[in-house]
Scaffold this active site. Sequence first.
Site, PDB file in Angstrom:
ATOM      1  N   HIS A  20       9.578  -0.066   9.224  1.00 49.59           N
ATOM      2  CA  HIS A  20       8.597  -1.164   9.313  1.00 49.59           C
ATOM      3  C   HIS A  20       8.725  -2.147   8.133  1.00 49.59           C
ATOM      4  O   HIS A  20       9.142  -3.285   8.293  1.00 49.59           O
ATOM      5  CB  HIS A  20       7.174  -0.593   9.325  1.00 49.59           C
ATOM      6  CG  HIS A  20       6.832   0.159  10.567  1.00 49.59           C
ATOM      7  ND1 HIS A  20       6.853  -0.409  11.819  1.00 49.59           N
ATOM      8  CD2 HIS A  20       6.436   1.446  10.753  1.00 49.59           C
ATOM      9  CE1 HIS A  20       6.483   0.483  12.723  1.00 49.59           C
ATOM     10  NE2 HIS A  20       6.236   1.615  12.102  1.00 49.59           N
TER      11      HIS A  20
ATOM     12  N   ASP B  31       0.853  -1.194   0.000  1.00 50.85           N
ATOM     13  CA  ASP B  31       0.000   0.000   0.000  1.00 50.85           C
ATOM     14  C   ASP B  31       0.892   1.248   0.000  1.00 50.85           C
ATOM     15  O   ASP B  31       0.873   2.025   0.945  1.00 50.85           O
ATOM     16  CB  ASP B  31      -0.941  -0.002   1.231  1.00 50.85           C
ATOM     17  CG  ASP B  31      -0.197  -0.054   2.562  1.00 50.85           C
ATOM     18  OD1 ASP B  31       0.971  -0.493   2.598  1.00 50.85           O
ATOM     19  OD2 ASP B  31      -0.780   0.364   3.594  1.00 50.85           O
TER      20      ASP B  31
HETATM   21  O1  RIB Z   1       2.309  -0.379  11.104  1.00 52.65           O
HETATM   22  C1  RIB Z   1       3.196  -0.141  10.044  1.00 52.65           C
HETATM   23  C2  RIB Z   1       2.572  -0.513   8.716  1.00 52.65           C
HETATM   24  O2  RIB Z   1       1.441   0.335   8.481  1.00 52.65           O
HETATM   25  C3  RIB Z   1       3.489  -0.322   7.519  1.00 52.65           C
HETATM   26  O3  RIB Z   1       3.194  -1.308   6.569  1.00 52.65           O
HETATM   27  C4  RIB Z   1       3.082   1.042   7.020  1.00 52.65           C
HETATM   28  O4  RIB Z   1       3.384   1.198   5.651  1.00 52.65           O
HETATM   29  C5  RIB Z   1       1.609   1.060   7.283  1.00 52.65           C
HETATM   30  O5  RIB Z   1       0.947   0.413   6.242  1.00 52.65           O
HETATM   31 CA    CA Z   2       2.834  -0.647   4.223  1.00 51.76          CA
END
Ligand code: RIB
Ligand code: CA
Length: 317
Positions: free
Chosen positions: A243, A12
Amino acid sequence: MTSATRILIDTDPGIDDAMAIFYALASPELEVVALTTVFGNCHTDVATVNALRLLDIAERPDIPVVEGAVAPLVMPYRGPVAFVHGTDGQGDVFLPPSSRAPLPTTAAQFIVDTVLADPDEITIVLLGPFTNMALAMMLCPGLTQHVKQIVVMGGAAFTSGNASPASEANVLNDPEAADIVFGADCPIVMAGLDVTHRITMTDDDLARFAAIDNPRAQHLAAIMPHYVRFYLERNGVHGIYVHDSTTISYLLAPELFSWRELPVRVDTGHSVCRGRTLPALRDSDEEGPWHGRRAVRILTDVDARAVIELELDHLSC
Ligand code: RIB
Ligand code: CA
């Protein structure tokens, strides 16, 4: 020479998604077979346009993009998080349109077809809500027996959430889908907040992007200020949590991580704990909700400096 691991990235994009995608593309150990898109940080149509634009920047027109689900399985989409990723999902830099279009199929169908065409060879990397993978599993029961591995950024097993005190954002965006995927019949690795909150790229690390003379690093340098501002204002953190890239670091260097292996369920109720990822810390009762589920490899610790250097090295190429 061993052949590259074939990965399908469901995403995303998203600032940290862009980092993860460029990191994967810069890794000779990995072959990115496709990007599939999903709502989450932005609406799905924006995610699709961003996936195409990121591949343009990386000069990879050979990699297909397939648009996925526009909403979670059960509840309405919670909406974009422009305050984290910008109204365009890319730090409000408003990239030019791509000349390419997504393939005329759905992400779920594409995942099924890709796995069945190359059984036991495809690793699925989930960087957004798990909706497309859950839909693929519903389209083709037994599919995950032929998946090499699923590596997800999502969940918070032994720590608190980021989208709510109980839940991490990708899981809270579709808890029903996450519960289906954590029940898959293949190895599953969970790179959740337990480990991603241990990896902070500092302002000094981020300044190194600006000095890297390639279009991928330059794009990351351009979008990063938005993300940095969010972390400073909301979390008081100097730098960013890495992340989504953690999935790629794990694939490249699992020896840098430690983990526990336990079955995981997701709270799909409508209480304050909706979206909480719950590992079975003791043997589950016969026929209880965790019974019969495969253990998920929950990443719990990491050599953070080593994975940051690994990512920066790859992005410099
Ligand atoms: O919590 C972090 C996630 O949430 C990552 O994938 C960031 O891109 C959002 O989608
Ligand atoms: Ca993400």
